[in-house]
Write a protein that holds these residues in place. Structure first.
Motif, PDB file in Angstrom:
ATOM      1  N   GLU A  35       6.425  17.272  24.914  1.00  0.00           N
ATOM      2  CA  GLU A  35       6.383  18.206  23.793  1.00  0.00           C
ATOM      3  C   GLU A  35       5.382  19.292  24.090  1.00  0.00           C
ATOM      4  O   GLU A  35       4.387  19.048  24.763  1.00  0.00           O
ATOM      5  CB  GLU A  35       5.912  17.474  22.518  1.00  0.00           C
ATOM      6  CG  GLU A  35       7.012  16.996  21.627  1.00  0.00           C
ATOM      7  CD  GLU A  35       6.481  16.352  20.358  1.00  0.00           C
ATOM      8  OE1 GLU A  35       5.341  16.652  19.964  1.00  0.00           O
ATOM      9  OE2 GLU A  35       7.216  15.541  19.769  1.00  0.00           O
ATOM     10  N   VAL A  44       5.588  11.975  24.789  1.00  0.00           N
ATOM     11  CA  VAL A  44       6.127  11.077  23.777  1.00  0.00           C
ATOM     12  C   VAL A  44       6.287   9.696  24.407  1.00  0.00           C
ATOM     13  O   VAL A  44       6.871   9.579  25.481  1.00  0.00           O
ATOM     14  CB  VAL A  44       7.485  11.581  23.266  1.00  0.00           C
ATOM     15  CG1 VAL A  44       8.010  10.666  22.176  1.00  0.00           C
ATOM     16  CG2 VAL A  44       7.357  13.003  22.754  1.00  0.00           C
ATOM     17  N   GLU A  79       4.833   9.447  12.799  1.00  0.00           N
ATOM     18  CA  GLU A  79       4.335   9.847  14.102  1.00  0.00           C
ATOM     19  C   GLU A  79       2.816   9.735  14.130  1.00  0.00           C
ATOM     20  O   GLU A  79       2.138  10.145  13.190  1.00  0.00           O
ATOM     21  CB  GLU A  79       4.754  11.298  14.359  1.00  0.00           C
ATOM     22  CG  GLU A  79       4.691  11.707  15.793  1.00  0.00           C
ATOM     23  CD  GLU A  79       5.182  13.152  15.958  1.00  0.00           C
ATOM     24  OE1 GLU A  79       6.388  13.346  16.161  1.00  0.00           O
ATOM     25  OE2 GLU A  79       4.355  14.052  15.887  1.00  0.00           O
ATOM     26  N   ILE A  81      -0.316  10.966  16.576  1.00  0.00           N
ATOM     27  CA  ILE A  81      -0.642  11.776  17.744  1.00  0.00           C
ATOM     28  C   ILE A  81      -2.098  11.505  18.126  1.00  0.00           C
ATOM     29  O   ILE A  81      -2.998  11.710  17.309  1.00  0.00           O
ATOM     30  CB  ILE A  81      -0.486  13.283  17.468  1.00  0.00           C
ATOM     31  CG1 ILE A  81       0.889  13.586  16.880  1.00  0.00           C
ATOM     32  CG2 ILE A  81      -0.697  14.077  18.735  1.00  0.00           C
ATOM     33  CD1 ILE A  81       1.050  15.035  16.498  1.00  0.00           C
ATOM     34  N   VAL A  97       2.031  11.356  21.865  1.00  0.00           N
ATOM     35  CA  VAL A  97       2.789  11.333  20.624  1.00  0.00           C
ATOM     36  C   VAL A  97       3.538  10.010  20.516  1.00  0.00           C
ATOM     37  O   VAL A  97       4.294   9.659  21.426  1.00  0.00           O
ATOM     38  CB  VAL A  97       3.799  12.504  20.597  1.00  0.00           C
ATOM     39  CG1 VAL A  97       4.538  12.531  19.273  1.00  0.00           C
ATOM     40  CG2 VAL A  97       3.085  13.820  20.844  1.00  0.00           C
ATOM     41  N   PRO A  99       6.090   8.203  18.160  1.00  0.00           N
ATOM     42  CA  PRO A  99       6.952   8.113  16.975  1.00  0.00           C
ATOM     43  C   PRO A  99       7.220   6.656  16.635  1.00  0.00           C
ATOM     44  O   PRO A  99       7.304   5.809  17.527  1.00  0.00           O
ATOM     45  CB  PRO A  99       8.238   8.813  17.420  1.00  0.00           C
ATOM     46  CG  PRO A  99       8.187   8.900  18.900  1.00  0.00           C
ATOM     47  CD  PRO A  99       6.833   8.527  19.385  1.00  0.00           C
TER      48      PRO A  99
END
Ligand code: SF4
Lengths: 556, 230
Positions: A35, A44, A79, A81, A97, A99
């Motif tokens: 990302e 991610v 999410e 981070i 990240v 999710p």
């Protein structure tokens, strides 16, 4: 790996820039996607790879500073981070990240890798509702333990009634502290207590006079700062709030954190003249804030130092006067605007410069007086030297920043390491000290006051000679700001207490979709047990005073 | 000392001796007594006298909450020096205080503690609400966790608006209160929606049912009906 590469660390090019491809190779197939955030790239990963990924980045690639954990809920997922940086070079950043599933938001805890994740994850659980597996103590941190729902989640109903109990706190080490058999005594320090610098509650267990366990209980001033900022428009409605995070007159430093983040989000350039004004104002705030820290600390360690506290407030009045002339308010300045500042120096300019110069001229004499009264005082030294020791490795584990970190020998100051404003054009030094104790922390603040004075005097010279037709105080900024949807950015500045950062995610409207504050005091306070456990109760109070927390910023 | 003064002193000594008998130490001779002359009694209503005493010397509770407390400290400290008006000595214990200045945002976790501290103050007690947060929640009025003003929990005598109010404003508020107390005026007691009550006394509804296994029957609780908050 060549020798040279190992010295640079994995993922760093020859020019000293980050090479995200190399980092991706390092993590291998753990990376599901990449990302773009404005400040760094993000990897991610799967929720059960958190510990692996974070420890690889920490051990192999040198990301030893977990600056912030942002948690948020999207329509289709949760999410987390993890914003990671290097203490050696904070411009090298990476986001991890994670999710998680909407139905069952469970993610692996990062606490075994970074101690600081403990509180950050508790906050994420409390406000957003993500659960962290493997977390040693996942309970609410800011809201009362009986709270229903998670207020920053999407379907939270703010009108629901809530019930908050007022009951005795239990001794965490022994079931009943009144028990004749028990050796320990449970002591509540706060939430209404003069030494806690606000509404902080320390659950303390004593064995005789020795502290065996201390657990800061926070949230007595959790006034929904993030929600307020998410309800405000970028252009004008958010700026007043930062003044109220660290409210001991550090207002402009805080405003700068928002200004910097939003300016990077909306790609706004600030005219140089405004940068000098900002730098000047911010350093005045730093002096006011450090003076308060010194005065109250002196009072904390030894009651008869009342006079120093009075002196500190006398000198603060002078600074507040200067700031009031500039901004119109004594504490809640609301002086920065996106793209600059709200107005120029008050006329007649010379008079205002004169006021500052007078203050700066008197400052060395005043500081000498403080040193005579405090740091040279034997009682004071006995109280402060070698008490509240915080080793640099431990400090890094907790994400400690600011004067508290610099007093543990960590050479980390965002004004120099991640320059903004006008700092890199000026001549000043970052103060560090290897003492690691209460004494060192106070000394660092004293010296920072001197450095701030240096910066201010250079700014005054610059402003005095600035050609009249080039005094642009604000860039052209549209009335309404609507950054591109799904832009994410995390920026930080060096506030009075340390690294004050803000994460913003935009959703195409004129208000942020997520506004997350990285408070230096929150991380610094978390390290208190490391300084205080095993020491005497009186040293706990000294250690607490020396990290200089302000509850408005801890609780937000 | 000039001879003129000497003369006055001699005359004063005479009235004092008439009042207190011979050989009394000079230090007992206060200005006030001089004004009263040889008269050993004053006649006033007891309540009036008590009010005057109360209003002239107030002990403030040392109590800080948020940003406003920084300005409150400036009010105590040099330059503004609240003590000039007879109310600047903060007491660390509520049991010694007559006046509580509430300086800051009150949130759900703190309100029960504040109520407890207020309850511990001996009667008669007075409250000065400092800042917009204590008036109505201030800039955080819309927050999910913020009590909409101190008056939801305790009665307030004087509101000092501002965010934060300047020290001069706080001094004005406190002096105004002292004046009113000295004149025997007090504010009507307002209804406080949020009380500390036993958990078992709450009407059984959804939230109470849910929390039944976490809170004991006789635990004190404060229940926030956010929907009905102003
Ligand atoms: S009224 Fe303003 S200054 Fe006072 S506590 Fe509230 S936000 Fe802070």
């Amino acid at each position: 790996m060549s020798l040279e590469e190992s010295q640079r660390g994995v993922g760093v090019t020859e020019d000293g820039d980050l090479d995200y491809d190399e980092l991706e190779d390092l993590l291998g197939e753990k990376v599901l996607a990449r990302e773009e955030h404005l400040n760094a790239e993000g990897f991610v990963i799967r929720p059960d790879d958190v510990q692996d990924v974070l420890s690889t980045l920490k051990e192999r690639a040198g990301f030893d500073h977990l600056s912030l954990l942002t948690a948020q809920e999207y329509l289709d997922r949760y999410e987390s981070i993890y914003h990671m940086k290097k203490y050696d070079d904070p411009t090298q950043e990476v986001s991890v990240v994670v999710p998680t599933d909407k139905e069952n938001p469970v993610s692996e805890s990062a606490e075994p890798v970074f101690r600081t994740a403990d509180w950050h994850e508790r906050e994420a659980y409390d406000l957003v509702g993500i659960e962290y597996e493997d977390h040693p103590d996942l309970r609410r941190i800011l809201l009362p333990e009986t709270w229903q729902g998670h207020p920053l989640s999407l379907d939270y109903d703010q009108d629901k009634p809530q019930i908050v109990p007022l009951r005795e706190h239990a001794n965490p080490l022994q079931p009943d502290h009144k028990d004749a058999e028990s050796d320990t005594m449970f002591l509540n320090v706060g939430p209404h207590h003069p030494a806690t610098h606000g509404v902080l509650h320390l659950e303390t267990v004593l064995d005789g006079e020795q502290v065996v366990d201390v657990d800061p209980d926070i949230g007595y001033l959790h006034r929904c700062e993030e929600q307020m900022c998410q309800n405000g428009t970028y252009r004008h409605q958010i700026m007043p709030y930062p003044d109220r995070w660290d409210y001991v007159s550090a207002g402009l430093l805080n405003e700068w954190s928002y200004a910097r983040t939003a300016e990077s989000l909306a790609d706004i350039d600030v005219p140089e003249y405004a940068q000098v004004l900002r730098t000047l104002g911010a350093e005045l705030c730093r002096i006011a804030s450090h003076l308060l820290a010194l005065g109250t600390f002196a009072l904390d360690v030894y009651g008869d130092f009342n006079v120093i506290w009075q002196y500190a407030f006398r000198d603060r009045e002078v600074v507040l006067n200067i700031l009031e002339d500039l901004t119109g308010q004594r504490m809640m300045f609301n002086y920065f605007r996106l793209g600059g500042v709200v107005w120029d120096i008050p006329e007649p300019r010379e008079e205002w410069f004169e006021k500052i110069r007078d203050f700066l001229d008197e400052l060395p004499g005043k500081l000498a007086e403080y040193h005579d009264l405090v740091t040279g005082n034997e009682i004071y030294q006995i109280r402060c030297v070698d008490t509240g020791v915080l080793e640099p490795e431990v400090a890094k584990e907790y994400g400690v920043t600011g004067p508290a970190a610099r007093a543990s020998g960590i050479d980390y100051d965002l004004r120099r390491d991640d320059p903004y404003g006008y700092y890199d054009e000026l001549d000043w030094d970052v103060v560090t000290d290897d003492g690691c104790d209460n004494f060192a922390r106070v000394m660092v603040r004293f010296k920072e006051v001197e450095e701030s004075a240096k910066i201010i005097s250079q700014c005054v010279d610059l402003l005095e000679d600035w050609p009249e037709d080039e005094r642009t105080i604000q860039a052209n900024v549209p009335r309404t700001l609507k950054p591109e949807p799904d832009t994410e950015v995390y920026e930080a500045v060096e506030a009075a207490k340390g690294e004050l950062g803000i994460y913003i995610r935009s959703d195409g409207t004129d208000k942020p979709a997520r506004f997350k504050i990285r408070s230096p005091c929150f991380s610094n306070l978390q390290s208190l047990p490391e300084m205080a456990e095993g020491e005497l109760l009186a040293d706990l109070i000294a250690a607490l005073g020396s990290i200089d927390i302000v509850l408005g910023e801890v609780d937000r | 000392m000039s001879s003129d003064n000497q003369h006055v002193t001699t005359a004063q000594t005479k009235t004092r001796e008439a009042r207190m008998g011979e050989g009394v130490d000079d230090r007992f001779n206060s200005r006030l007594r001089e004004v009263l002359g040889s008269m050993p009694f004053i006649l006033t209503k007891f309540d009036k006298f008590m009010n005057w005493v109360r209003g002239s010397s107030m002990f403030v509770l040392q109590f800080g909450i948020a940003c406003c407390s920084i300005e409150m400290i400036h009010t105590y400290a040099v330059k503004h020096d609240l003590d000039r008006f007879g109310s600047g000595i903060p007491r660390a214990s509520p049991r010694q205080a007559d006046l509580i200045i509430v300086p800051g945002t009150i949130v759900s976790k703190f309100a029960p503690r504040m109520k407890r501290v207020y309850d511990q103050m001996p009667e008669p007690k007075f409250v000065v609400g400092m800042g917009n947060c204590t008036a109505a929640g201030g800039p955080f009025q819309e927050g999910y966790n913020v009590v909409k003003g101190a008056e939801e929990v305790i009665p307030v005598d004087i509101h000092v608006p501002g965010c934060p109010p300047r020290p001069e404003a706080l001094i004005y508020g406190v002096v105004k209160l002292q004046e009113r107390v000295a004149n025997g005026e007090s504010s009507p007691v307002v209804v406080k929606p949020y009380e500390l009550e036993e958990f078992s006394d709450l009407p059984r509804d959804e939230v109470v049912e849910k929390l039944a296994d976490q809170i004991d029957e006789d635990d004190l609780v404060m229940r926030y009906n956010w929907r009905n908050s102003p």
